[in-house]
Design a protein around this motif. Structure first.
Motif, PDB file in Angstrom:
ATOM      1  N   GLY A 114     101.505 -21.001  25.887  1.00 53.35           N
ATOM      2  CA  GLY A 114     100.697 -22.129  25.427  1.00 53.35           C
ATOM      3  C   GLY A 114      99.281 -21.750  25.014  1.00 53.35           C
ATOM      4  N   GLU A 115      98.360 -22.726  25.144  1.00 61.39           N
ATOM      5  CA  GLU A 115      96.996 -22.545  24.667  1.00 61.39           C
ATOM      6  C   GLU A 115      96.054 -22.095  25.782  1.00 61.39           C
ATOM      7  OE1 GLU A 115      95.642 -26.101  22.810  1.00 61.39           O
ATOM      8  OE2 GLU A 115      96.871 -25.817  21.008  1.00 61.39           O
ATOM      9  N   ALA A 116      95.037 -21.345  25.387  1.00 61.04           N
ATOM     10  CA  ALA A 116      94.003 -20.907  26.324  1.00 61.04           C
ATOM     11  C   ALA A 116      92.671 -20.856  25.589  1.00 61.04           C
ATOM     12  CB  ALA A 116      94.332 -19.539  26.904  1.00 61.04           C
ATOM     13  N   THR A 117      91.624 -21.338  26.230  1.00 60.73           N
ATOM     14  CA  THR A 117      90.278 -21.273  25.664  1.00 60.73           C
ATOM     15  C   THR A 117      89.430 -20.328  26.494  1.00 60.73           C
ATOM     16  OG1 THR A 117      89.613 -23.226  26.945  1.00 60.73           O
ATOM     17  CG2 THR A 117      90.373 -23.592  24.693  1.00 60.73           C
ATOM     18  N   THR A 118      88.655 -19.501  25.821  1.00 62.30           N
ATOM     19  CA  THR A 118      87.764 -18.557  26.481  1.00 62.30           C
ATOM     20  C   THR A 118      86.425 -18.563  25.755  1.00 62.30           C
ATOM     21  OG1 THR A 118      88.662 -16.758  25.123  1.00 62.30           O
ATOM     22  CG2 THR A 118      89.604 -17.065  27.323  1.00 62.30           C
ATOM     23  N   GLY A 119      85.428 -17.977  26.385  1.00 58.78           N
ATOM     24  CA  GLY A 119      84.113 -17.947  25.761  1.00 58.78           C
ATOM     25  C   GLY A 119      83.201 -16.910  26.391  1.00 58.78           C
ATOM     26  N   ARG A 120      82.095 -16.685  25.732  1.00 63.23           N
ATOM     27  CA  ARG A 120      81.087 -15.740  26.221  1.00 63.23           C
ATOM     28  C   ARG A 120      79.700 -16.257  25.851  1.00 63.23           C
ATOM     29  NH1 ARG A 120      79.845 -10.425  27.644  1.00 63.23           N
ATOM     30  NH2 ARG A 120      78.019  -9.538  26.589  1.00 63.23           N
ATOM     31  N   LEU A 121      78.776 -16.158  26.782  1.00 64.30           N
ATOM     32  CA  LEU A 121      77.385 -16.525  26.561  1.00 64.30           C
ATOM     33  C   LEU A 121      76.515 -15.369  27.029  1.00 64.30           C
ATOM     34  CD1 LEU A 121      75.240 -18.654  25.771  1.00 64.30           C
ATOM     35  CD2 LEU A 121      75.310 -19.457  28.152  1.00 64.30           C
ATOM     36  N   ALA A 122      75.634 -14.893  26.161  1.00 63.95           N
ATOM     37  CA  ALA A 122      74.773 -13.753  26.486  1.00 63.95           C
ATOM     38  C   ALA A 122      73.348 -14.043  26.042  1.00 63.95           C
ATOM     39  CB  ALA A 122      75.288 -12.482  25.822  1.00 63.95           C
ATOM     40  N   ALA A 123      72.390 -13.510  26.780  1.00 62.43           N
ATOM     41  CA  ALA A 123      70.985 -13.704  26.451  1.00 62.43           C
ATOM     42  C   ALA A 123      70.209 -12.445  26.816  1.00 62.43           C
ATOM     43  CB  ALA A 123      70.409 -14.906  27.190  1.00 62.43           C
ATOM     44  N   ALA A 137      74.851 -11.940  30.924  1.00 62.24           N
ATOM     45  CA  ALA A 137      75.975 -12.505  30.180  1.00 62.24           C
ATOM     46  C   ALA A 137      77.014 -13.056  31.154  1.00 62.24           C
ATOM     47  CB  ALA A 137      76.617 -11.456  29.274  1.00 62.24           C
ATOM     48  N   ALA A 138      77.780 -14.026  30.680  1.00 65.04           N
ATOM     49  CA  ALA A 138      78.907 -14.567  31.434  1.00 65.04           C
ATOM     50  C   ALA A 138      80.040 -14.820  30.443  1.00 65.04           C
ATOM     51  CB  ALA A 138      78.527 -15.860  32.144  1.00 65.04           C
ATOM     52  N   SER A 139      81.283 -14.581  30.883  1.00 66.45           N
ATOM     53  CA  SER A 139      82.405 -14.756  29.972  1.00 66.45           C
ATOM     54  C   SER A 139      83.678 -15.086  30.737  1.00 66.45           C
ATOM     55  CB  SER A 139      82.628 -13.487  29.132  1.00 66.45           C
ATOM     56  OG  SER A 139      82.949 -12.388  29.960  1.00 66.45           O
ATOM     57  N   THR A 140      84.615 -15.700  30.035  1.00 68.14           N
ATOM     58  CA  THR A 140      85.947 -15.948  30.575  1.00 68.14           C
ATOM     59  C   THR A 140      86.957 -15.179  29.738  1.00 68.14           C
ATOM     60  OG1 THR A 140      86.173 -17.945  29.214  1.00 68.14           O
ATOM     61  CG2 THR A 140      85.354 -18.225  31.465  1.00 68.14           C
ATOM     62  N   GLU A 173      77.373 -10.504  34.358  1.00 64.13           N
ATOM     63  CA  GLU A 173      76.654  -9.235  34.379  1.00 64.13           C
ATOM     64  C   GLU A 173      75.166  -9.473  34.106  1.00 64.13           C
ATOM     65  OE1 GLU A 173      76.691  -7.020  30.238  1.00 64.13           O
ATOM     66  OE2 GLU A 173      78.753  -7.395  30.907  1.00 64.13           O
ATOM     67  N   ALA A 174      74.349  -8.562  34.603  1.00 63.14           N
ATOM     68  CA  ALA A 174      72.908  -8.602  34.371  1.00 63.14           C
ATOM     69  C   ALA A 174      72.395  -7.171  34.408  1.00 63.14           C
ATOM     70  CB  ALA A 174      72.200  -9.445  35.428  1.00 63.14           C
ATOM     71  N   GLY A 175      71.386  -6.902  33.605  1.00 65.09           N
ATOM     72  CA  GLY A 175      70.874  -5.537  33.578  1.00 65.09           C
ATOM     73  C   GLY A 175      69.594  -5.430  32.784  1.00 65.09           C
ATOM     74  N   PHE A 176      69.176  -4.188  32.584  1.00 63.38           N
ATOM     75  CA  PHE A 176      67.954  -3.944  31.820  1.00 63.38           C
ATOM     76  C   PHE A 176      68.083  -2.640  31.052  1.00 63.38           C
ATOM     77  CE2 PHE A 176      67.209  -1.712  35.825  1.00 63.38           C
ATOM     78  CZ  PHE A 176      66.710  -0.486  35.397  1.00 63.38           C
ATOM     79  N   ALA A 190      74.557  -4.585  36.581  1.00 58.34           N
ATOM     80  CA  ALA A 190      75.336  -5.051  37.736  1.00 58.34           C
ATOM     81  C   ALA A 190      76.310  -6.102  37.234  1.00 58.34           C
ATOM     82  CB  ALA A 190      74.413  -5.637  38.796  1.00 58.34           C
ATOM     83  N   PHE A 191      77.544  -6.072  37.733  1.00 55.53           N
ATOM     84  CA  PHE A 191      78.543  -7.012  37.235  1.00 55.53           C
ATOM     85  C   PHE A 191      79.508  -7.420  38.340  1.00 55.53           C
ATOM     86  CE2 PHE A 191      80.260  -2.768  36.630  1.00 55.53           C
ATOM     87  CZ  PHE A 191      81.571  -2.888  37.069  1.00 55.53           C
TER      88      PHE A 191
END
Length: 199
Positions: A114-123, A137-140, A173-176, A190-191
């Motif tokens: 069937g159907e699946a929705t995913t996404g990613r947001l990064a800054a 960033a965060a993602s599914t 995840e977060a980093g520099f 770090a993730f």
């Protein structure tokens, strides 16, 4: 594949691929089993810069997998099947001299699951414009089991599991990135990844 760029902030690309493979079981000697598969994949994507540091990306892709397993090279297939998956995504990115933000949403339609929705947001934020960038960033995610994982047969060794469910994931995840001085750069990330129904 092919692509073009009109030099006006608009670009597009198309990719096509076809792959076949044949696997012979190493766990039987006189009459080994076989696994034969074929994958056809295609994708198309386009991007446009709309001004103000904003870029949009749109794409679609699809694949068709077929596979057959035999207990021996001359036997009838223990299974012979195929599955299709199609998807589309839309992404937007904003770039500023001190910050970047990007977001992508995707919809997949799988023939079996069937159907699946995913996404990613990064800054990202340039805390020190010439030397230090902080990012997060965060993602599914969605991953369907392959035909091999579902149906392959290797006598006296292992079989696929037709009861497998798709794998869902959530990651952070977060980093520099830090340019200490010319020629010296430091990066750290770090993730955390959370997975349901891991395959």
């Amino acid at each position: 594949g092919g692509e073009f760029d009109r030099g006006t902030g608009i670009s597009a690309a198309i990719d096509l691929s076809w792959q076949t493979s044949s696997y012979e079981s190493a766990y039987t000697t006189s009459d080994p089993g076989t696994y034969d598969s074929t994958t056809l994949y295609g994708s198309a994507r386009g991007a446009v810069a709309i001004g103000g540091g904003v870029d949009l990306t749109l794409g679609v892709d699809g694949r068709r997998d077929t596979a057959a397993t035999r207990y021996s090279p001359t036997s009838e297939p223990a299974f012979d099947t195929g599955v299709s998956q199609f998807g589309g995504y839309l992404g937007a990115a904003w770039t500023h001299e001190r910050a970047e933000i990007a977001a992508t949403g995707r919809l997949d339609r799988h023939q079996e699951f069937g159907e699946a929705t995913t996404g990613r947001l990064a800054a990202a934020w340039f805390a020190l414009p010439d030397s230090l960038k902080l990012r997060a960033a965060a993602s599914t995610g969605f991953k369907a089991p392959t035909l091999y994982q579902l149906y392959h047969v290797e006598p006296f060794y292992s079989n696929g599991n037709p009861d497998l469910d798709p794998e869902d994931s959530l990651s952070y995840e977060a980093g520099f990135d830090w340019t200490v001085t010319e020629g010296i750069e430091l990066s750290a990330t770090a993730f955390r990844i959370e997975v349901d129904d891991q395959i």
